[in-house]
Design a protein around this motif. Structure first.
Motif, PDB file in Angstrom:
ATOM      1  N   GLU A   4      13.865  -6.801 -10.876  1.00 51.01           N
ATOM      2  CA  GLU A   4      13.947  -5.556 -10.105  1.00 51.01           C
ATOM      3  C   GLU A   4      15.096  -4.672 -10.581  1.00 51.01           C
ATOM      4  OE1 GLU A   4      11.728  -4.307  -8.353  1.00 51.01           O
ATOM      5  OE2 GLU A   4      10.471  -6.055  -8.038  1.00 51.01           O
ATOM      6  N   GLU A  32      12.992  -2.488  -3.145  1.00 46.58           N
ATOM      7  CA  GLU A  32      12.640  -3.600  -4.027  1.00 46.58           C
ATOM      8  C   GLU A  32      13.857  -4.472  -4.336  1.00 46.58           C
ATOM      9  OE1 GLU A  32       9.135  -3.656  -3.979  1.00 46.58           O
ATOM     10  OE2 GLU A  32       8.991  -3.603  -6.166  1.00 46.58           O
ATOM     11  N   GLU A  34       3.205  -4.351  -7.529  1.00 42.72           N
ATOM     12  CA  GLU A  34       3.548  -3.929  -8.898  1.00 42.72           C
ATOM     13  C   GLU A  34       2.315  -3.334  -9.595  1.00 42.72           C
ATOM     14  OE1 GLU A  34       6.512  -3.618  -9.487  1.00 42.72           O
ATOM     15  OE2 GLU A  34       7.492  -5.109  -8.254  1.00 42.72           O
ATOM     16  N   GLN A  60      12.776   1.648  -5.398  1.00 43.81           N
ATOM     17  CA  GLN A  60      13.615   0.584  -5.976  1.00 43.81           C
ATOM     18  C   GLN A  60      14.754   0.158  -5.047  1.00 43.81           C
ATOM     19  OE1 GLN A  60      11.249  -0.611  -8.328  1.00 43.81           O
ATOM     20  NE2 GLN A  60      13.202  -1.607  -8.716  1.00 43.81           N
TER      21      GLN A  60
HETATM   22 FE   LIG Z   1       9.281  -4.209  -7.911  1.00 40.15          FE
END
Ligand SMILES: [Fe+2]
Ligand SMILES: [Fe+2]
Length: 178
Positions: free
Chosen positions: A103, A139, A59, A136
């Motif tokens: 997320e 993630e 991050e 993403q």
């Molecule tokens: Fe993340």
């Protein structure tokens, strides 16, 4: 002085602001994952502690990637002010529930940013955002898979220990090969 700097960037004030908001969101995510790592460590979940530390590092990398873009574009990248990061968590499972929620919120935030870039016809920033939009997928996948382990393995007996061991092994593949 501010007006003069303004002339040096093609970023609109609105896009520069949403980029800085996202810098802050990534920094908060990094701080939150570090807090999760600490909680896991204090409660004997060593593997998850390592997993969350790694997430925290990632991050921060995301934050710096955005920060560099704003700077490279001649904008004003703001080093974010982070406070009020949660320290305690209800249960082992709740840590992963919050991680997934975080997320999902980040994905939604990038979607809103992409929409704003389209409307502002800022295709430079729009293109820059593609990396994050793709990231993403992974993630969310990893966070969702981790939470699903609680249903698949169950928390009874040595369940939590098994879940803890499996968490860092979750891998995302973007093809069906291998
Ligand atoms: Fe993340
Ligand atoms: Fe991120």
């Amino acid at each position: 002085m501010k007006d003069l700097l303004r002339l040096r960037t093609s970023l609109t004030e609105e896009i520069e602001k949403v980029l800085n908001d996202q810098i802050k969101m990534e920094a908060e995510a990094s701080a939150m994952y570090l807090a999760m790592s600490s909680w896991c460590d204090r409660n004997g979940f060593d593997f998850s502690a390592g997993y969350f530390k790694k997430q925290s590092d990632e991050e921060r990398e995301h934050m710096l990637r955005l920060f560099k873009f704003v700077s490279d574009m001649g904008g004003r990248a703001v080093s974010p002010d982070i406070s009020g990061i949660q320290i305690e968590f209800e249960t082992f499972k709740s840590v992963f529930e919050q991680a997934l929620q975080q997320e999902i919120a980040v994905t939604q935030s990038f979607n809103r940013m992409a929409d704003k870039c389209m409307k502002a016809k800022d295709f430079v920033t729009f293109t820059f955002l593609q990396w994050f939009l793709k990231e993403q997928i992974e993630e969310e996948y990893v966070a969702r898979r981790a939470l699903e382990l609680f249903e698949i393995i169950g928390e009874e007996g040595t369940g939590q220990y098994e879940i803890d061991k499996r968490v860092p092994k979750i891998k995302y593949e973007d093809t069906y090969e291998d």
